[in-house]
Write an enzyme that holds these catalytic residues in place. Structure first.
Site, PDB file in Angstrom:
ATOM      1  N   ARG A 174       0.864  -1.180   0.000  1.00  0.00           N
ATOM      2  CA  ARG A 174       0.000   0.000   0.000  1.00  0.00           C
ATOM      3  C   ARG A 174       0.901   1.231   0.000  1.00  0.00           C
ATOM      4  NH1 ARG A 174      -3.372  -2.995  -1.462  1.00  0.00           N
ATOM      5  NH2 ARG A 174      -5.389  -3.456  -0.521  1.00  0.00           N
ATOM      6  N   GLU A 207      -4.678   7.282  -4.392  1.00  0.00           N
ATOM      7  CA  GLU A 207      -5.008   6.635  -5.672  1.00  0.00           C
ATOM      8  C   GLU A 207      -6.422   7.019  -6.085  1.00  0.00           C
ATOM      9  OE1 GLU A 207      -4.353   2.416  -5.316  1.00  0.00           O
ATOM     10  OE2 GLU A 207      -2.351   2.682  -4.544  1.00  0.00           O
ATOM     11  N   HIS A 264      -1.801   0.242  -9.717  1.00  0.00           N
ATOM     12  CA  HIS A 264      -2.349  -0.722  -8.752  1.00  0.00           C
ATOM     13  C   HIS A 264      -2.971  -1.934  -9.478  1.00  0.00           C
ATOM     14  CE1 HIS A 264      -4.209  -1.207  -4.485  1.00  0.00           C
ATOM     15  NE2 HIS A 264      -3.973  -2.374  -5.041  1.00  0.00           N
TER      16      HIS A 264
HETATM   17  C1  8YV Z   1      -7.340  -5.278  -5.259  1.00  0.00           C
HETATM   18  C2  8YV Z   1      -5.382  -5.377  -3.779  1.00  0.00           C
HETATM   19  O1  8YV Z   1      -7.799  -5.807  -6.393  1.00  0.00           O
HETATM   20  O2  8YV Z   1      -6.346  -7.372  -3.042  1.00  0.00           O
HETATM   21  C3  8YV Z   1      -5.819  -6.319  -2.739  1.00  0.00           C
HETATM   22  O3  8YV Z   1      -5.628  -6.000  -1.551  1.00  0.00           O
HETATM   23  O4  8YV Z   1      -4.634  -4.490  -3.561  1.00  0.00           O
HETATM   24  C4  8YV Z   1      -5.867  -5.548  -5.157  1.00  0.00           C
HETATM   25  O5  8YV Z   1      -5.562  -6.829  -5.534  1.00  0.00           O
HETATM   26  C5  8YV Z   1      -7.620  -3.831  -5.215  1.00  0.00           C
HETATM   27  O6  8YV Z   1      -7.569  -3.388  -3.906  1.00  0.00           O
HETATM   28  C6  8YV Z   1      -8.959  -3.501  -5.813  1.00  0.00           C
HETATM   29  O7  8YV Z   1      -9.147  -2.151  -5.822  1.00  0.00           O
END
Ligand code: 8YV
Length: 322
Positions: A237, A266, A284
């Site tokens: 993150r 984001e 992302h």
């Molecule tokens: C998600 C991600 O698809 O799974 C997670 O925690 O970071 C990604 O794979 C994303 O958060 C969708 O917005």
């Protein structure tokens, strides 16, 4: 009467059809106005919600009197106010494991792209600058046999370690909340303090969850510990890193390059990072493959169904509400 399900982000079309066959489905969409207002209004009589990438907390869930479950199509759940959900006895489910390998693949894609300057060299080639053999300006960093430091040896971190060890003969270091003896067995990984890992690694990959302990884990001080030829990769993150400090490190070339999939804010629409050739910036997409996004949607659907039909969801974040 059919139960009501609010879909709060884009979702796999086949899963959407299956949801529509079973439930009264309402989709929140930015085209229809303020998303939080839509969530606030639509969640009032909803039984379940499914989606990803939105902040859900008291401000947009306060009228959700009937809400039983939020099924997140993600493994990370830092965007949900878990203590509020616990207090309101709303179950949160997520999609671990099904995205592990794909996300580790992307970590390696970033690592290799940043080390070997893939995006900037591709631009250079297409712009017709290849007049003679590539010289030192175009040279990257060796990967094979180098030291890979992984911060956060969860499932994804371990899958990155496996790629480094077996695929690239890398020496693996890791920093984690607890020591993992199986990592020493599987990839001869050595457990180290964060500062030690940063000083010794040629490649640093951060794969921690975002929580109070990991927020701003990497700042100017930590970046300064890294070697000038080192490459930094973030697939977790954005907020685990002080982004401005990272920009300074890249500008001043106190590190060689960064491969980034995630950002403090984001979507990232304007950033000093865009002007830096040594920053590889992706939107992302750690889990964004056809197959993995389908598996995530399928698992999120199963989790939702389990919760709404009286079963126990397989991937509950707060079973028994925390
Ligand atoms: C998600 C991600 O698809 O799974 C997670 O925690 O970071 C990604 O794979 C994303 O958060 C969708 O917005």
């Amino acid at each position: 009467m059919k139960k009501k399900v609010v879909v709060f982000s884009q979702i796999d079309s086949e899963i959407l059809t299956r949801l529509q066959q079973r439930y009264h489905v309402v989709q929140v969409h930015p085209k229809l106005g303020d998303v939080n207002q839509q969530i606030l209004a639509q969640s009032q009589d909803a039984d379940g919600m499914i989606g990803a990438g939105r902040v859900l907390n008291e401000s947009n869930l306060k009228h959700a009197e009937k809400l039983k479950v939020i099924s997140s199509v993600s493994v990370g759940y830092d965007n949900y106010d878990l203590s509020y959900l616990n207090q309101r006895k709303i179950l949160l489910t997520h999609t671990p494991h099904v995205l592990t390998e794909t996300t580790a693949d992307l970590a390696f894609a970033l690592l290799m792209s940043a080390a070997r300057k893939v995006p900037s060299l591709e631009r250079w080639t297409k712009q017709g600058q290849w007049a003679r053999t590539a010289g030192p300006e175009q040279f990257g960093q060796d990967i094979f046999g180098k030291t890979l430091g992984i911060i956060g040896l969860g499932y994804i971190g371990a899958a990155v370690a496996r790629r480094g060890f077996y695929g690239f003969n890398m020496n693996v270091l890791y920093h984690n909340r607890r020591e993992k003896p199986e990592a020493a067995e599987q990839f001869k990984a050595q457990f180290c303090a964060l500062d030690d890992l940063l000083r010794r690694s040629d490649f640093v990959v951060i794969a921690v969850d975002l929580n109070a302990a990991s927020k701003s884990l990497i700042g100017a001080r930590e970046l300064e510990l890294m070697q000038a030829h080192a490459v930094f990769v973030n697939i977790s993150r954005g907020s685990v890193v002080d982004e401005q400090a990272l920009i300074e490190a890249l500008k001043n070339k106190t590190i060689f390059a960064a491969g980034l999939d995630v950002y403090e804010k984001e979507p990232l629409q304007a950033s000093e990072l865009f002007a830096l050739d040594n920053a590889v910036t992706l939107p992302h997409v750690g889990s964004a493959t056809v197959q993995t996004r389908r598996r995530m949607a399928e698992l999120a659907y199963q989790n939702l169904l389990d919760a709404l039909e009286g079963g126990a969801p397989r991937c509950a974040v707060n079973p028994g509400f925390g």
